[in-house]
Design an enzyme around this catalytic site. Sequence first.
Site, PDB file in Angstrom:
ATOM      1  N   HIS A  70      24.168  -7.234  47.264  1.00 14.15           N
ATOM      2  CA  HIS A  70      22.981  -8.342  46.439  1.00 14.15           C
ATOM      3  C   HIS A  70      22.507  -9.983  46.755  1.00 14.15           C
ATOM      4  CE1 HIS A  70      21.618  -3.442  45.620  1.00 14.15           C
ATOM      5  NE2 HIS A  70      23.067  -3.655  44.592  1.00 14.15           N
TER       6      HIS A  70
HETATM    7  C1  BDR Z   1      22.921  -5.501  40.814  1.00 20.10           C
HETATM    8  O1  BDR Z   1      23.289  -5.755  39.232  1.00 20.10           O
HETATM    9  C2  BDR Z   1      24.973  -5.738  39.615  1.00 20.10           C
HETATM   10  O2  BDR Z   1      25.305  -4.797  39.599  1.00 20.10           O
HETATM   11  C3  BDR Z   1      25.353  -6.737  40.858  1.00 20.10           C
HETATM   12  O3  BDR Z   1      25.853  -7.471  40.464  1.00 20.10           O
HETATM   13  C4  BDR Z   1      23.804  -7.331  41.007  1.00 20.10           C
HETATM   14  O4  BDR Z   1      23.999  -8.614  40.653  1.00 20.10           O
HETATM   15  C5  BDR Z   1      22.119  -5.327  41.434  1.00 20.10           C
HETATM   16  O5  BDR Z   1      21.220  -4.152  40.743  1.00 20.10           O
END
Ligand code: BDR
Length: 316
Positions: free
Chosen positions: A246
């Site tokens: 992500h």
């Molecule tokens: C986001 O939430 C966190 O778990 C990850 O670091 C990312 O920023 C994804 O939904």
Amino acid sequence: MPTSRARKIIIDTDPGQDDAIAILAALGRPDALDVLAITTVGGNVPLERTTENALMMVELANRTEVPVHAGCAEPADRALVTAEYVHGPTGINGADRPTPTTAVAESHAVDAIIETLETADDEGVTLCVLGPLTNIGAVLERRPDLTPKIAELVLMGGGHFEGGNVTPSAEFNIYVDPTAAATVFASGVPLVMMPLDVTHKALTSPERIAAFRALGTEAGASAAGMLDFFERFDIDRYGSTGGPLHDPCVIAYLLEPEIFSGRHCNVEVETQSELTMGATVIDWWGATDRAANCLVMNDLDADRFYALLVDAIARL
Ligand code: BDR
Ligand code: CA
């Protein structure tokens, strides 16, 4: 050292394996990105750990001159929700964990961001937001006059076609602090959003992880170890072939925006309904006359994305 042409950025983050890889990639490209500060927030794991993890990443990158400021431990109006079930108890399970030789900076993240914006030149500062928006919401509440100094705010959060990942309708970063997220989307700051719709196309694969490991460096081995750990959750849940990387989408966008595509839309955040709390209501099809307030990404060239990250981490 960053070059004079490098874009000035602050990374606001809750590491997290994917945050950690984003930080390493940004620190690997001082020719393009001048990381003025890393500011931490409670999110994937509590603040104490996210701050320690950020210090470990500047250590791993040999960039200990970059200050790490600890920020808000939890949202102003809700209890913190964490995600150890995704990231492991440390937040960066799978990484080598170098002992930081530097301490956390004295000033609070919110004060540090405000001070940096106050003293910024006309080009302003780009905010890269990789976690819940608690620190940034506090900055905008306290000093709305500083919004012209924010050149752009690029965030990972939300989802439209993909729905949510922490509830059926909400993505983690927005769900943790919907009030702060709503403040950001109403701020008038130029916004770019990397929702699950794009990050779920940035999947790991054995070959992509092997490319980090093949660098033969500490940072490459850590990145590969973190990805090995991180991908298991999404593979189990979605039956996908890999895990979604992500947060590095935010850094990759700054380095090579042309590998992403999306459209300008209106985005609002649900802050009332318990059922859909933290949902991002994205008017992708222009169903309302609400003004566009965000460039919402929907697709990327995943091969180019991974090549860019490997190249950036190779330079550390
Ligand atoms: C986001 O939430 C966190 O778990 C990850 O670091 C990312 O920023 C994804 O939904
Ligand atoms: Ca994150």
